[in-house]
Design a protein around this motif. Structure first.
Motif, PDB file in Angstrom:
ATOM      1  N   ASP A 105      -0.127  -0.103  -3.908  1.00 22.85           N
ATOM      2  CA  ASP A 105       1.198  -0.014  -3.277  1.00 22.85           C
ATOM      3  C   ASP A 105       1.188  -0.419  -1.809  1.00 22.85           C
ATOM      4  O   ASP A 105       1.915   0.154  -0.995  1.00 22.85           O
ATOM      5  N   THR A 107       2.103  -2.266   1.532  1.00 21.86           N
ATOM      6  CA  THR A 107       3.329  -2.906   2.008  1.00 21.86           C
ATOM      7  C   THR A 107       3.093  -3.828   3.192  1.00 21.86           C
ATOM      8  O   THR A 107       3.984  -4.589   3.568  1.00 21.86           O
ATOM      9  N   ARG A 120       0.248   1.747   3.534  1.00 23.80           N
ATOM     10  CA  ARG A 120       0.944   2.300   2.375  1.00 23.80           C
ATOM     11  C   ARG A 120       1.983   3.298   2.869  1.00 23.80           C
ATOM     12  O   ARG A 120       1.798   3.942   3.901  1.00 23.80           O
ATOM     13  N   GLN A 121       3.058   3.441   2.123  1.00 25.74           N
ATOM     14  CA  GLN A 121       4.087   4.408   2.481  1.00 25.74           C
ATOM     15  C   GLN A 121       3.883   5.701   1.717  1.00 25.74           C
ATOM     16  O   GLN A 121       3.517   5.701   0.532  1.00 25.74           O
ATOM     17  N   ASN A 128       4.086   6.027   7.225  1.00 24.18           N
ATOM     18  CA  ASN A 128       3.189   4.920   6.936  1.00 24.18           C
ATOM     19  C   ASN A 128       1.763   5.377   7.176  1.00 24.18           C
ATOM     20  O   ASN A 128       1.476   6.026   8.194  1.00 24.18           O
ATOM     21  N   GLN A 144       2.872  -4.034  -3.174  1.00 27.99           N
ATOM     22  CA  GLN A 144       4.138  -3.488  -3.646  1.00 27.99           C
ATOM     23  C   GLN A 144       5.211  -4.573  -3.662  1.00 27.99           C
ATOM     24  O   GLN A 144       5.265  -5.437  -2.774  1.00 27.99           O
ATOM     25  N   ALA A 147       7.487  -6.195  -0.522  1.00 28.77           N
ATOM     26  CA  ALA A 147       6.833  -6.026   0.770  1.00 28.77           C
ATOM     27  C   ALA A 147       6.666  -7.350   1.509  1.00 28.77           C
ATOM     28  O   ALA A 147       6.648  -7.385   2.744  1.00 28.77           O
ATOM     29  N   ILE A 261      10.460   1.699   0.470  1.00 27.95           N
ATOM     30  CA  ILE A 261      10.230   0.360  -0.058  1.00 27.95           C
ATOM     31  C   ILE A 261      10.573   0.279  -1.539  1.00 27.95           C
ATOM     32  O   ILE A 261      11.052  -0.739  -2.035  1.00 27.95           O
ATOM     33  N   GLN A 262      10.342   1.380  -2.287  1.00 32.62           N
ATOM     34  CA  GLN A 262      10.630   1.377  -3.720  1.00 32.62           C
ATOM     35  C   GLN A 262      12.116   1.158  -3.986  1.00 32.62           C
ATOM     36  O   GLN A 262      12.491   0.578  -5.004  1.00 32.62           O
TER      37      GLN A 262
END
Length: 311
Positions: A105, A107, A120-121, A128, A144, A147, A261-262
């Motif tokens: 995942d 970004t 990564r978040q 972050n 991800q 991103a 981000i999702q």
């Protein structure tokens, strides 16, 4: 040092992963199982076409064995993969087979001195976190969706090579069945021109009526971020994001959505994005065309009344 991208044909996220690889400024090669003619016009050192009868249809066992052999031959410093459902299935065992870990995942990627830092978040995009690797490659990283921008892929050309792994049918333990087909949704958000989407800022289920009134006044579809649907406040078919529907309306109005981000993955294709959030530092404002920093419980009712007057 070099990068090997495991390219999954037919996925936009694969192009985004290629962009992430190119931005490292290291030599980039790609490995593809199946047909991907678009790679012929991509700036790459080499494209490895991995071919074997046991690779179709997909099984995690066969993919792991085949790609492990290719990686052992190519010896890349980084192995980048698109964070798809298929990659989530086989990538952890592939990394483990080679005695490595998988950073999933991701970004963003940046370089500090002689090492790469992977971002990564956490907590639905609230934080972050920076991750680094130790020791020599290979280092496994999944990218991800959303991103990186796939339209920033550098054009060019590269050599092509066929790689045939040594596979034994006895080592392929899984039996492939027909691909899963999702039942048709009662609500097709992908066809909507106007969407009003609600997030955790709404606080309680009963408050969704405030946002629903705005959607009704605008003749828009009501949608939501994942926490709303996970709580059962709206049906799952109204979820927008990486695990929901991907939409591209003319107007996307995000109410009380922070912008993890999702969620951004599912609505980044909107023509115009308007965000309402009381947190001026919410990530959603980074991609919004228009932003209102304020209490949604004051802003939304006032906006609803103005829409009604305009009609």
């Amino acid at each position: 040092m070099s990068v090997l991208v495991i390219y999954e044909p037919g996925r936009a996220i694969s192009a985004e992963t290629m962009v992430a690889a190119q931005q490292t400024r290291l030599p980039v090669s790609a490995a593809v199982i199946g047909d991907a003619p678009e790679l012929a016009s991509c700036k790459l050192d080499k494209v490895y076409h991995v071919q074997h009868d046991l690779l179709a249809p997909y099984t995690a066992d066969a993919y792991t064995l085949a790609l492990a052999q290719l990686i052992a031959r190519v010896k890349p410093e980084l192995v980048l993969l698109p964070h798809t459902y298929q990659v989530r299935d086989y990538a952890p065992r592939l990394a483990t087979r080679l005695g490595r870990v998988l950073i999933s995942d991701v970004t963003a990627i940046r370089q500090e001195a002689d090492r790469f830092v992977f971002v990564r978040q956490l907590f639905q995009g609230k934080l972050n976190a920076d991750y680094t690797t130790q020791g020599p490659g290979q280092h496994f990283v999944s990218i991800q969706a959303g991103a990186f921008r796939g339209d920033q892929l550098e054009p060019g050309a590269g050599a092509s090579e066929t790689f045939t792994p040594d596979l034994d049918a006895a080592l392929v333990r899984a039996v492939a069945r027909e691909p899963f087909r999702e039942s048709q949704r009662a609500v097709d958000l992908t066809a909507a021109d106007l969407i009003v989407s609600v997030g955790r800022g709404i606080r309680e289920k009963e408050n969704i009526a405030i946002v629903e009134a705005l959607a009704t006044a605008m003749k828009a579809e009501l949608a939501a971020s994942r926490p709303i649907c996970d709580n059962g406040w709206l049906p799952m078919e109204r979820q927008v994001g990486s695990s929901g529907q991907t939409v591209s309306p003319k107007l996307y109005l995000a109410v009380g959505i922070s912008g993890a981000i999702q969620h951004l993955v599912g609505m980044k294709g909107a023509g115009t994005i308007v965000a309402i959030n009381k947190d001026a530092d919410a990530p959603i404002f980074e991609i919004a065309d228009y932003g209102i920093v304020g209490d949604l419980f004051e802003v939304v009712p006032a906006l609803t009344e103005e829409v009604k007057k305009a009609q």
